[in-house]
Design a protein around this motif. Structure first.
Motif, mmCIF file in Angstrom:
data_model
loop_
_atom_site.group_PDB
_atom_site.id
_atom_site.type_symbol
_atom_site.label_atom_id
_atom_site.label_comp_id
_atom_site.label_asym_id
_atom_site.label_seq_id
_atom_site.Cartn_x
_atom_site.Cartn_y
_atom_site.Cartn_z
ATOM 1 N N THR A 1 12.318 119.898 -20.210
ATOM 2 C CA THR A 1 10.962 120.413 -20.371
ATOM 3 C C THR A 1 10.300 120.644 -19.022
ATOM 4 O O THR A 1 10.284 119.759 -18.169
ATOM 5 N N VAL A 2 9.761 121.833 -18.836
ATOM 6 C CA VAL A 2 8.988 122.183 -17.647
ATOM 7 C C VAL A 2 7.597 122.602 -18.111
ATOM 8 O O VAL A 2 7.461 123.404 -19.034
ATOM 9 N N ILE A 3 6.574 122.032 -17.490
ATOM 10 C CA ILE A 3 5.187 122.360 -17.845
ATOM 11 C C ILE A 3 4.565 123.090 -16.660
ATOM 12 O O ILE A 3 4.438 122.521 -15.570
ATOM 13 N N VAL A 4 4.197 124.341 -16.883
ATOM 14 C CA VAL A 4 3.769 125.223 -15.798
ATOM 15 C C VAL A 4 2.259 125.408 -15.796
ATOM 16 O O VAL A 4 1.645 125.684 -16.828
ATOM 17 N N HIS A 5 1.678 125.256 -14.613
ATOM 18 C CA HIS A 5 0.267 125.541 -14.355
ATOM 19 C C HIS A 5 0.206 126.179 -12.980
ATOM 20 O O HIS A 5 1.080 125.943 -12.135
ATOM 21 N N GLN A 6 -0.810 126.972 -12.725
ATOM 22 C CA GLN A 6 -0.874 127.687 -11.449
ATOM 23 C C GLN A 6 -0.977 126.764 -10.243
ATOM 24 O O GLN A 6 -0.602 127.139 -9.123
ATOM 25 N N ASP A 7 -1.462 125.536 -10.433
ATOM 26 C CA ASP A 7 -1.628 124.618 -9.312
ATOM 27 C C ASP A 7 -0.513 123.588 -9.186
ATOM 28 O O ASP A 7 -0.215 123.115 -8.082
ATOM 29 N N VAL A 8 0.070 123.212 -10.317
ATOM 30 C CA VAL A 8 1.085 122.153 -10.297
ATOM 31 C C VAL A 8 2.057 122.377 -11.445
ATOM 32 O O VAL A 8 1.680 122.839 -12.520
ATOM 33 N N ILE A 9 3.328 122.053 -11.190
ATOM 34 C CA ILE A 9 4.376 122.206 -12.201
ATOM 35 C C ILE A 9 5.017 120.847 -12.439
ATOM 36 O O ILE A 9 5.383 120.153 -11.484
ATOM 37 N N LEU A 10 5.143 120.462 -13.702
ATOM 38 C CA LEU A 10 5.771 119.200 -14.076
ATOM 39 C C LEU A 10 7.215 119.477 -14.479
ATOM 40 O O LEU A 10 7.458 120.322 -15.350
ATOM 41 N N VAL A 11 8.153 118.793 -13.834
ATOM 42 C CA VAL A 11 9.576 118.985 -14.119
ATOM 43 C C VAL A 11 10.231 117.626 -14.364
ATOM 44 O O VAL A 11 9.755 116.604 -13.870
ATOM 45 N N PRO A 12 11.348 117.595 -15.101
ATOM 46 C CA PRO A 12 12.044 116.319 -15.316
ATOM 47 C C PRO A 12 12.544 115.751 -13.985
ATOM 48 O O PRO A 12 12.875 116.497 -13.055
ATOM 49 N N TYR A 13 12.600 114.427 -13.914
ATOM 50 C CA TYR A 13 13.115 113.739 -12.725
ATOM 51 C C TYR A 13 14.633 113.843 -12.738
ATOM 52 O O TYR A 13 15.307 113.232 -13.553
ATOM 53 N N ARG A 14 15.177 114.653 -11.808
ATOM 54 C CA ARG A 14 16.603 114.932 -11.753
ATOM 55 C C ARG A 14 17.189 114.464 -10.418
ATOM 56 O O ARG A 14 16.466 114.063 -9.509
ATOM 57 N N THR A 15 18.508 114.516 -10.310
ATOM 58 C CA THR A 15 19.187 113.994 -9.119
ATOM 59 C C THR A 15 18.722 114.681 -7.837
ATOM 60 O O THR A 15 18.666 114.047 -6.786
ATOM 61 N N GLU A 16 18.368 115.959 -7.914
ATOM 62 C CA GLU A 16 17.955 116.670 -6.700
ATOM 63 C C GLU A 16 16.614 116.171 -6.154
ATOM 64 O O GLU A 16 16.229 116.509 -5.032
ATOM 65 N N PRO B 1 1.042 117.182 -31.323
ATOM 66 C CA PRO B 1 1.853 116.908 -32.519
ATOM 67 C C PRO B 1 3.210 117.608 -32.520
ATOM 68 O O PRO B 1 4.134 117.163 -33.213
ATOM 69 N N SER B 2 3.351 118.705 -31.753
ATOM 70 C CA SER B 2 4.615 119.442 -31.737
ATOM 71 C C SER B 2 5.614 118.888 -30.731
ATOM 72 O O SER B 2 6.755 119.360 -30.668
ATOM 73 N N SER B 3 5.225 117.880 -29.920
ATOM 74 C CA SER B 3 6.142 117.308 -28.942
ATOM 75 C C SER B 3 7.223 116.485 -29.648
ATOM 76 O O SER B 3 6.979 115.892 -30.697
ATOM 77 N N PRO B 4 8.432 116.433 -29.053
ATOM 78 C CA PRO B 4 9.564 115.767 -29.714
ATOM 79 C C PRO B 4 9.439 114.242 -29.700
ATOM 80 O O PRO B 4 8.755 113.673 -28.849
ATOM 81 N N PRO B 5 10.101 113.560 -30.646
ATOM 82 C CA PRO B 5 10.098 112.090 -30.687
ATOM 83 C C PRO B 5 10.668 111.503 -29.397
ATOM 84 O O PRO B 5 11.525 112.134 -28.764
ATOM 85 N N PRO B 6 10.182 110.342 -28.943
ATOM 86 C CA PRO B 6 9.240 109.434 -29.624
ATOM 87 C C PRO B 6 7.775 109.820 -29.465
ATOM 88 O O PRO B 6 6.898 109.013 -29.755
ATOM 89 N N LEU B 7 7.517 111.003 -28.981
ATOM 90 C CA LEU B 7 6.169 111.547 -28.942
ATOM 91 C C LEU B 7 5.867 112.087 -30.341
ATOM 92 O O LEU B 7 6.763 112.239 -31.162
#
Length: 211
Positions: free
Chosen positions: A7-22, A144-150
Motif C-alpha cells: 500500500t502506498v498513500i500519495v499526497h502532494q507533500d508526503v508519501i507513505l510507503v511500506p517499510y522495506r529493505t531499501e 471501513p474499506s481497509s483490509p484486516p486487522p483494520l
C-alpha cells in the motif's frame, strides 16, 4: 503488518510507503542519533538487527508502519493508474516514519492503538508534514474499506507524549485528541481521540506498490 505491504498513500507533500529493505540503511543511520533514540524510546541496534526488525515489522499483525517520503517532487499524474513502482519512489527523500501499535485485540475491553510519528530529517520539521502524515495514516487505518486487522475504531486511538513537548501535544489536539491523563512518574501525557477536530482527516490517494 501484511495489510499494508503493498500500500502506498500519495499526497502532494508526503508519501507513505511500506517499510522495506531499501529503507533500512537510512533508518539505521537515523537511529545512531541519541536524540532520536530518546524521542522514540529505542535501543541502539546493529545494522543486521535493524534488517531483522524490518522483516519482523513487515509480518507482525500488531504494528502498522509506513515510511515517509517527501512528495514534493513526485508526479502522481505520470503514473496514470492505481499502481506505483519502487523505481518511481527510490529518489524521493526519506524523511521519517509513522506507526500504529495495536495492543490487545478489538474484543478486549482495554484494547488500544498507540499512534507515533517521527520526522527524522531536521530540514522537514515545522513544515506541517507531521500533521499531514498523521491525517493520511489515521484516515487509512479507520477507513471501513481497509483490509484486516483494520479498520480501527477511532475511540481506541491513543498517543503518549513527553509532558514538555508542547508542539506535539498541540499537534494531536489539532487532530481531535485531548489530554486524558498525566503520568508524572514517566513525565508524559496521554491523549485519546475525542473527535474535537474541526474538519475530517485528509485522505490520500491509495495506490498499489507493484513489485
Amino acid at each position: 503488518m501484511r495489510a499494508n505491504e503493498k500500500t502506498v498513500i500519495v499526497h502532494q507533500d508526503v508519501i507513505l510507503v511500506p517499510y522495506r529493505t531499501e529503507h533500512v540503511a537510512k533508518y539505521h543511520e537515523w537511529m545512531t542519533s541519541a536524540e532520536l533514540r530518546e524521542l522514540t524510546a529505542s535501543e541502539p541496534l546493529t545494522l543486521e538487527e535493524e534488517y531483522e526488525m524490518q522483516r519482523k515489522w513487515q509480518t507482525d499483525e500488531d504494528k502498522l508502519t509506513f515510511i515517509l517520503l517527501s512528495g514534493t517532487s513526485f508526479d502522481a499524474a505520470a503514473e496514470g493508474d492505481a499502481k506505483v513502482t519502487p523505481d518511481r519512489l527510490k529518489d524521493l527523500p526519506m524523511i521519517g516514519d509513522v506507526n500504529l501499535f495495536l495492543k490487545g485485540t478489538p474484543e478486549d475491553e482495554d484494547f488500544e492503538v498507540e499512534v507515533e510519528i517521527m520526522i527524522a530529517e531536521p530540514a522537514y520539521r515545522r513544515r506541517g508534514i507531521a500533521y499531514t502524515a498523521l491525517q493520511l495514516m489515521l484516515s487509512y487505518a479507520t477507513d471501513p474499506s481497509s483490509p484486516p486487522p483494520l479498520p480501527i475504531q477511532k475511540d481506541r486511538l491513543v498517543a503518549r507524549i513527553g509532558d514538555k513537548n508542547e508542539p506535539s501535544i498541540k499537534l494531536f489536539e489539532k487532530l481531535g485528541f485531548a489530554v486524558t491523563k498525566r503520568v508524572a512518574v514517566f513525565e508524559e501525557v496521554e491523549l485519546r481521540y475525542t473527535g474535537t477536530n474541526q474538519s475530517p482527516w485528509t485522505a490520500g490517494v491509495i495506490k498499489m506498490l507493484e513489485v
